[in-house]
Design an enzyme around this catalytic site. Structure first.
Site, short mmCIF file in Angstrom:
data_model
loop_
_atom_site.label_atom_id
_atom_site.label_comp_id
_atom_site.label_asym_id
_atom_site.label_seq_id
_atom_site.Cartn_x
_atom_site.Cartn_y
_atom_site.Cartn_z
N HIS A 122 42.04 -30.09 -23.48
CA HIS A 122 42.58 -29.15 -22.50
C HIS A 122 42.17 -27.71 -22.82
O HIS A 122 42.90 -26.78 -22.56
CB HIS A 122 44.10 -29.27 -22.43
CG HIS A 122 44.60 -30.70 -22.44
ND1 HIS A 122 44.98 -31.35 -23.59
CD2 HIS A 122 44.73 -31.59 -21.44
CE1 HIS A 122 45.34 -32.59 -23.30
NE2 HIS A 122 45.20 -32.77 -22.01
N HIS A 136 47.50 -29.60 -30.19
CA HIS A 136 48.18 -29.82 -28.91
C HIS A 136 48.47 -31.30 -28.73
O HIS A 136 49.60 -31.74 -28.90
CB HIS A 136 47.33 -29.27 -27.75
CG HIS A 136 47.93 -29.51 -26.40
ND1 HIS A 136 47.19 -29.99 -25.34
CD2 HIS A 136 49.19 -29.34 -25.94
CE1 HIS A 136 48.00 -30.10 -24.28
NE2 HIS A 136 49.20 -29.72 -24.61
S1 FES Z 1 44.48 -31.80 -27.13
FE1 FES Z 1 43.45 -29.99 -27.52
S2 FES Z 1 43.97 -28.73 -25.88
FE2 FES Z 1 45.11 -30.52 -25.52
#
Ligand code: FES
Ligand code: SF4
Lengths: 871, 176
Positions: B123, B104
């Site tokens: 997140h 992500h």
């Molecule tokens: S960096 Fe892993 S959920 Fe956003």
């Protein structure tokens, strides 16, 4: 094995790559993105002087890197007829998302139509007419000519009530100001169509009549308020999954305590602390787990009510804070009416509410204290109230909505920093239409269609087969009626237009229904259509919308629509012109004349005809100014231009309380304010400035900051909203008869009705079927294993899902993914609605039986808990 | 041990050779129009280094071992799961390795031995180590990059390739 793209590198954008503004067209948050494009035969390099980012891409990039994009953000698309590389990546400088992408928005690139990479090859590309037993491609003139001819004859035979319309009314990919205006002008101005419905509900109504009737528009705060609130009180919403980057970028900092500096700067000496949150939801959602991680369990209060009992809870809280005197008396006195009557009418003891909701009295008291108990030194507690489909599509929508707004008003939490009483939203908004000619309650359109009424149905970007309630019966009736017309069309030569139309009209007289379907992809309801028209989507046309804090931006056209697809507004214009020709040829010049005024060449022409002329503050807004304001845009309504100074700054309702600054009274102010009938002295408050400039537009951070609301006296009205059990007809009986609550809603991976995601391998591999979360003990009783296919059924119909064992699911309470192509939960949602024809999707009960052992597609999946594990 | 070091070196050599070719190709593509560009065709796929990560003896069931692949700047985890999984290496078919940069936004993933998942403190995304890095829940638009493994007769575990783009790189093997 999990789906892998096996992509080991991507082309690097060169220094001179083109960068355009994009707002994610999926959810209401409207995250800022950039479309980066460059010719297909060129590439940049890893050195800082070789790439757009000016970064050394020979190095590993760190977390939150602005110079990394994933394979899902990349594609090769057509731009002005030429192949280009395209990257649609989050914009770090957008205040909405600060560079965050979600699992939905960060796939915009991959969800684009590409003849080169083969993505979304299923898009509709050419107009089609039912011919030779299948949908057959043809020209625009041919397809629209037939649509107009049949429509005209049906209206001649049955009046305008014979034309039934389904149309989006939102923003982003669910409309946009250009497209809602064009369709609105066609159906409400050129015609006066009453039998119209919206994509997710069976009538033309607001989902939030309750709050609007109190004078409080539903999008009244700004996203920063979530950072400033002492307490967030959220009802029937799961913002981590459905307003993802709003939650991550604005709620989490408050819960973590990292917005404390902002609070101090804003509130001076007032005591501040990291935020607390109360979540009202029968289900333990991923949002609740995340809140506990960030704020600590002690600052999170999950009120897991019995499904559908929200109203009793709100009234008990209202009663409690009134009794304790935790009120904003000054605000109540100056800006509201009806407080004392509402307190009397809604009187509900904590004990009674505890009995109805299944909560403990202590938790209800605690919620009241977290909302309203004054802070140290007597300062008013700042509470932000937020709600979404759990309330909107839940029991007794109108009263429940009002009962919540009562609490917000009593505590002075509308129009103030750290406050607001807002819906969280699904799509962005982008409503600009002439007045709806129908009344309230609006006709229950699904029932008209099922009951054999109407002869022609225009469907714009809606797929009721997946998204409506009582869907099983709807589909049966719809197929029967549209098949009559198909058979008629098959019985005469396709080339003989007059014979075709006569055969169609005869079939309609026998109960048939002729369907014109406008969409970007083939839909389930579209399989019944006789004319299919291919539309462009956001980014294939310029498109304006506003997000959940009324932030308006322009998504620029960064690629060509597939095939000969057109922007909806231009399709509506062509249809209007074809209707004009048809009426004229029929010798009805007076009717034909009503279809003038569609000589738009571009979507900007539609924007200038609609938004600029009819929306409050629209005179200040141009494409040129929006383009210059990038992904941050401005917050509606516009009040002026920088340099020229605000024309109506500080007020949200114009010079006189409740007035509309410009234009006729419409629902056009939806989300912004409740519209009032424009009186004699409510013309434009400023002459429209020239359109060529790129001056910055001045907007409105919060509505009602002046304490004036959208009622005739400018005062918000408290409402009487008594508890009356499960309100919609048949719900209580269904609950008594069937064992399982079939709660339903969205998942993070999936956008809306999966219309694009169903063509995306990453999502299809993860969710080949909608999931049904079931408590493991219930599964054991039913002999079910993870991934098994089950049938969910009740007296309304049946549907299918795959079982996801879920420890946090309560016994006899399941949760099913909504609007899925391989299992529509709407099949088991009864036709019961509220007094304004708002559906009740959430309170559905059914039984479960096994269909099949886990099929290949689910056997390889993971059914581990969704909740984050710290270690 | 000597043998494996040699393998690592061999891997490094091909790694450097490969990146040089790519860099040349990229530079050629950005030369100013009019200059004769030197043709430097790049290979269609990246040449991955072979890198020894550990010996089977070093692995304990459900205890993650920190590794790096294709280079030290790209952290990962090597795991003996204790149950055979699709794509698992070794005699028991239960050895797997994943990138631990969340796809992500690149936060470091933590291993949860309780349910054999990798979890992101950024997140809250979650990836299933028993299902090829399938994203159970989260924000990443790809499942977790898995390192393909080869176990030789001596029990040495080597990483030989990657099946998704690693976070923070536009080329899994860094170039330039
Ligand atoms: S960096 Fe892993 S959920 Fe956003
Ligand atoms: S949070 Fe909503 S607007 Fe933002 S990227 Fe995700 S789907 Fe798009």
């Amino acid at each position: 094995m999990a789906y892998k793209r096996n992509i080991d590198r991507l082309p690097i954008p060169p220094r001179d790559a083109k960068v355009q503004n994009v707002v994610c067209h999926f959810c209401i948050v409207g995250c800022g993105y950039h479309a980066v494009s460059w010719p297909v035969d060129r590439q940049g390099g890893p050195r800082p002087d070789q790439n757009l980012f000016g970064e050394d891409l020979g190095q590993q990039q760190g977390a939150d890197a602005g110079a990394w994009f994933s394979p899902s953000m990349y594609n090769v698309v057509k731009q002005d007829g030429r192949d280009v590389h395209l990257v649609v990546m989050p914009d770090k400088d957008c205040v909405v998302n600060s560079g965050l992408g979600s699992i939905r928005g960060a796939r915009i690139g991959e969800l684009s139509h590409s003849a080169v990479t083969g993505t979304l090859r299923d898009r509709l590309t050419e107009p089609m007419v039912w011919r030779y037993g299948v949908p057959t491609p043809t020209s625009w003139d041919d397809a629209i000519g037939l649509a107009a001819e049949v429509t005209r004859r049906v209206v001649e035979a049955q009046g305008e009530d014979g034309l039934i319309v389904s149309a989006y009314d939102h923003g982003g990919a669910g409309g946009g100001y250009e497209n809602t205006w064009a369709t609105g002008k066609l159906y409400f101005e050129s015609m006066k169509v009453k039998n119209i419905r919206i994509h997710n509900r069976p009538a033309y109504n607001s989902e939030v009549h309750g709050t609007r009737d109190m004078g409080v528009g539903e999008l009244n705060n700004c996203y920063e308020d979530a950072e400033l609130a002492d307490t967030i009180f959220v009802v029937g919403a799961n913002p981590l999954e459905t307003q993802t980057n709003y939650f991550l970028n604005h709620w989490v900092p408050n819960l973590r305590g990292t917005s404390l500096d902002k609070k101090k700067a804003e509130f001076g000496n007032e005591p501040v602390a990291p935020g607390r949150i109360v979540v009202v939801d029968p289900r333990r959602t991923p949002t609740i787990a995340a809140c506990e991680v960030e704020a600590g369990k002690e600052n999170v209060l999950h009120l897991a009510i019995n499904s559908g009992t929200d109203l009793a809870l709100f009234n008990a809280i209202f009663t409690e804070i009134a009794a304790k005197g935790w009120l904003d008396r000054a605000f109540i006195g100056a800006s509201t009416t009806g407080f004392d009557e509402a307190v009397r009418a809604n009187q509900t003891s904590i004990e009674e509410a505890a009995r109805l909701t299944g909560l403990s009295p202590e938790d209800i008291r605690k919620a009241a204290a977290w909302i309203a108990e004054p802070k140290q030194g007597g300062a008013r507690r700042r509470t932000m109230f937020a709600y979404e489909k759990g309330l909107i599509w839940g029991n007794d929508n109108y009263r429940t909505n009002q009962a919540l707004v009562n609490v917000a008003l009593a505590t002075g939490n509308v129009g103030r920093p750290g406050g607001g009483c807002v819906r969280l939203g699904g799509h962005q908004e982008g409503y600009s239409r002439p007045d709806y000619p129908g009344g309230r309650p609006a006709p229950y359109v699904d029932q008209l269609l099922i009951g054999g009424q109407g002869g022609v149905h225009h469907v714009w970007g809606c797929d009721h087969f997946k998204t409506t309630l009582n869907a099983a019966e709807f589909k049966r009736a719809y197929k029967r009626r549209t098949d009559l017309v198909k058979a008629a069309m098959d019985s005469v030569p396709a080339s003989d237009r007059e014979a075709q139309v006569r055969a169609i009209m005869e079939a309609i007289r026998q109960g048939g229904l002729f369907v014109v379907n406008v969409d970007i992809v083939p839909t389930q309801i579209g399989s019944c259509a006789h004319v299919v028209l291919p539309a462009a989507t956001s980014g294939e046309m310029n498109l304006t919308s506003m997000n959940g804090e009324r932030r308006m931006r322009l998504t620029e056209r960064y690629m060509d629509p597939p095939g000969s697809a057109l922007p909806d507004c231009l399709i509506a214009a062509r249809l209007a012109q074809a209707l004009e020709r048809s009426w004229r040829a029929a010798g009805k010049a007076d009717v034909a004349d009503r279809f003038k005024g569609y000589d738009w060449r571009t979507e900007e022409d539609a924007f200038n005809d609609g938004y600029r002329q009819h929306e409050k503050g629209g005179q200040f807004v141009t494409y040129a100014r929006l383009r210059a304001m990038g992904t941050n845009g401005f917050q509606e309504p516009a009040t002026g231009l920088e340099g020229a100074g605000p024309v109506a700054a500080g007020t949200t309702t114009g010079g006189t309380p409740g007035m509309v600054v410009q234009g006729p009274a419409t629902e056009a102010t939806r989300g912004k304010e409740v519209a009032q009938q424009a009186g004699a002295n409510t013309g434009p408050s400023a002459a429209a400035p020239q359109t060529g400039g790129t001056e910055r537009i001045i907007g409105t951070k919060r509505l009602y900051a002046d304490g004036k609301f959208n009622t005739s006296d400018g005062k918000a009205k408290f409402a009487a909203a008594q508890w009356r059990g499960l309100q919609a007809e048949g719900k209580q009986a269904e609950k008594d008869k069937f064992r399982f609550l079939v709660n339903n809603g969205r998942a993070n991976h999936v956008w809306q009705s999966v219309y694009l995601d169903q063509h995306n391998e990453f999502v299809r591999d993860r969710f080949p079927f909608p999931y049904l979360q079931v408590n493991p003990a219930d599964m054991a009783e039913l002999g079910l294993k993870e991934g098994d296919l089950v049938e969910v059924y009740n007296d309304s119909g049946s549907t299918q899902a795959m079982v996801w064992p879920t420890l946090s699911a309560r016994r006899n309470e399941t949760f099913m993914l909504f609007a899925f192509p391989s299992g529509a939960v709407g099949n088991v949602v009864s036709k019961g609605v509220n007094e304004f024809v708002i559906p009740n999707y959430k309170q559905s009960w059914g039984n479960i039986r096994k269909l099949a052992d886990a099929p290949e597609a689910t056997r390889k999946l993971s059914f581990k808990a969704q909740e984050y594990q710290a270690s | 041990m000597k043998r494996c070091d040699a393998l690592v070196d061999a891997g490094r050599r091909s790694f450097f050779a490969r990146t040089a070719a790519v860099a040349a190709g990229a530079a050629a593509a950005t030369t100013v129009a009019g200059e004769p560009a030197k043709a430097a065709p790049a290979l269609a796929l990246i040449e991955y280094p072979t890198r020894k990560l550990a010996n089977l003896r070093d692995l304990k069931v459900n205890e993650p071992l920190d590794i790096g692949y294709p280079d030290d700047q790209s952290p990962g985890v090597l795991l003996k799961l204790g149950t055979r999984v699709e794509g698992g290496a070794g005699p028991d078919g239960d050895v797997v390795a994943f990138s631990t940069l969340c796809p992500h936004k690149g936060y470091p993933l933590n291993y949860s031995a309780g349910d054999k998942t990798l979890n992101c403190p950024g997140h809250y995304s979650r990836f299933d180590c028993e299902r090829g890095g399938l994203e159970i829940w989260g924000h990443a638009t790809q499942n977790l990059a898995q390192f393909r493994l080869r176990v030789d007769e001596a029990g040495d575990v080597h990483a030989v390739a990657v099946d998704e783009l690693i976070y923070g790189r536009l080329s899994n093997v860094l170039q330039g």
